[in-house]
Design an enzyme around this catalytic site. Sequence first.
Site, mmCIF file in Angstrom:
data_model
loop_
_atom_site.group_PDB
_atom_site.id
_atom_site.type_symbol
_atom_site.label_atom_id
_atom_site.label_comp_id
_atom_site.label_asym_id
_atom_site.label_seq_id
_atom_site.Cartn_x
_atom_site.Cartn_y
_atom_site.Cartn_z
ATOM 1 N N HIS A 47 38.972 48.917 47.439
ATOM 2 C CA HIS A 47 38.845 50.315 47.886
ATOM 3 C C HIS A 47 39.461 51.241 46.832
ATOM 4 O O HIS A 47 40.276 52.113 47.145
ATOM 5 C CB HIS A 47 39.508 50.509 49.254
ATOM 6 N N TYR B 19 48.125 43.396 49.994
ATOM 7 C CA TYR B 19 48.312 44.812 49.670
ATOM 8 C C TYR B 19 49.611 44.995 48.897
ATOM 9 O O TYR B 19 49.695 45.818 47.982
ATOM 10 C CB TYR B 19 48.370 45.683 50.932
#
Lengths: 360, 204
Positions: free
Chosen positions: A66, A334
Amino acid sequence: MHDPTPPNTPPRRIGAWSLIIGIVVIVAIAFGYVGGWLAPHRLTPKKLVNQLQHDAGTFAGYRRNHAKGVCVVGHFDSSGQAQTYSVAQVFAPGQRTPVVGRFAIPSGNPYAPDSSVPIRSMALRFALANGQQWRTGMNSMPVFPVATPQAFYAQLQAKQPDPVTGKPDPAKIAAFFAAHPETAAFRAWAKTARPSASFATESYWSLNAFVFVDAAGRRQPVRWRMVPEASDAGVARTPGGADYLAADLTERLARGPQRWQLQVTLANPGDPTNDATKTWPDDRRTIDAGTLVLERSAPQASGPCRDINYDPLVLPAGIEASDDPLLPARSAAYADSYLRRTSEEAHLPGTTAPKPETSR
Amino acid sequence: MNATPDRFTLAARTLHWLMAVMIVAMLFIGVGMVATVSARHEWLLAIHKPLGIAILLLAVIRLAVRLRHPPPPLPADLPALQKLAALASHWLLYFLMLAMPLIGWAMLSAGGYPVMLGDSLRLPPIFPTSPVAFAVLRHLHTAFAMLLFLTFLAHMGAALYHGLIRRDGVFASMLPAASPRVDGDGEEVDADNAGRLSAAPQDD
Ligand code: HEM
Ligand code: HEM
């Protein structure tokens, strides 16, 4: 006082030395195993993030997935209805909580055309008045293709571009889907899904299940989604160019705030909480937890979302992780991605400095 | 009271073994949690943060104990280089047991994370939000952890060397007072022992 004969005869010393060396070596090996260096088959966050880079390329300073997105700022007004199920302060009646968010499209390539995928994403960080935070990352589809980090990794491997053609090998992708029937619901959705012309007209699903905890400690499995107020453009318009989403958002926000309803679906006993490839039946009770109001956007290179890791397991008291195996894998990966991009931001030795860039 | 004790004080010994277990556990928890994508990542991290802060509190107490009560002297005949190594590694251990939790806390602060020790217990940030500081501190957390592990290995090896090979009472100085001492009771008294233990013939 001093005994002239050395008490430690050589054989005993050899035994003692072997014992000492043996203990030190065993502890070191145990450490190496637990730390993964001696367990090369274990799926680690690093491997996942490396594979993301193999698929999309490496772009210093950007998120490893993303990568292309835009920051947004606004607030959340609680309706008070979710308070029955969760003690999280963000759900208290009349509570207003500041939000820093980010819209994006999947892929680790920050230059991917907006029309390259039918999926958009919304990430939010709620800064609660009590100092706790709620971070969530949602996608604009009702089901996820896979249920486990291992399957996600296999999917990334199948999509890795062939070094000769520079494109993913369709045979490998077909083989992956054949081996993973749980992807069927997602593929059915993808068949009809078209890239939207706007971030503002999309619904965004949590996909993973979470658990709300009420004041009595009762636990209620939930999923949530953000449902837009705007519905105009939809998917009909075919936008020109590669970068229309951020511009569309700026344009809409210039006209006024954009709103979403936070709808929380309550699971019935027995509904799967560990499988993001399966929706829950339509008749499940849904409550309207409040309104997300986004007021302005900012480029991600300079905006307030740049240095936020939207780790879905940063949760306030009253919201907990479910047993969904994707959640800890997301959190771990992440963190790894965040460390890579902040290291590049910091120009640490061994990293590539981010290119000066306006559209990051 | 004798001027030169042959053991660490009870407080020092208790803190030593309690913290030895906690710190070694933290090292294994730390490398284990960052090397998995399973649910272990979550529950190990949930232990890691409060346990690390507990180590910070105990380390402060321990440092105070250490400064008030100097440890028993090393054997007089211990080579100077080994004495230096013992001294340097002990202070390195003190430094790291204070630095590690502080870095952990500071890096989460710099990363903009709420520093949660439980469902609702939150520590205030101790560092301004900064991605650059986060990256530096996060790498430092790993580098110091590896240094701490290596120092611990050397420390454990040296302790065993004192206990099994030199048998000079250094190992025993960290054991309960009631434990048999190598010099006292018919076990062979070796040359190395005499240097340290004969200096302190008191009962405690
Ligand atoms: C199997 C594990 C361990 C053994 C057998 C052990 C043994 C010992 C012994 C015998 C001493 C006394 C040394 C002397 O008087 O010169 C000592 C001191 C010390 N130990 Fe450990 N230890 C262990 C683990 C640890 C761990 C994990 C730490 C913390 C990181 C630690 C920190 C210290 C420190 C700082 C001292 C120095 C005390 C002072 O001089 O003030 N030890 N240890
Ligand atoms: C004696 C104290 C501590 C020790 C020995 C320790 C050790 C470690 C180790 C070995 C790692 C793995 C590093 C790597 O391989 O990259 C780690 C990671 C970490 N530690 Fe600590 N730590 C301590 C205290 C703390 C404290 C007090 C906090 C926070 C309050 C903390 C937060 C973290 C975090 C957030 C990670 C990274 C998790 C991730 O990236 O997924 N640590 N620690």
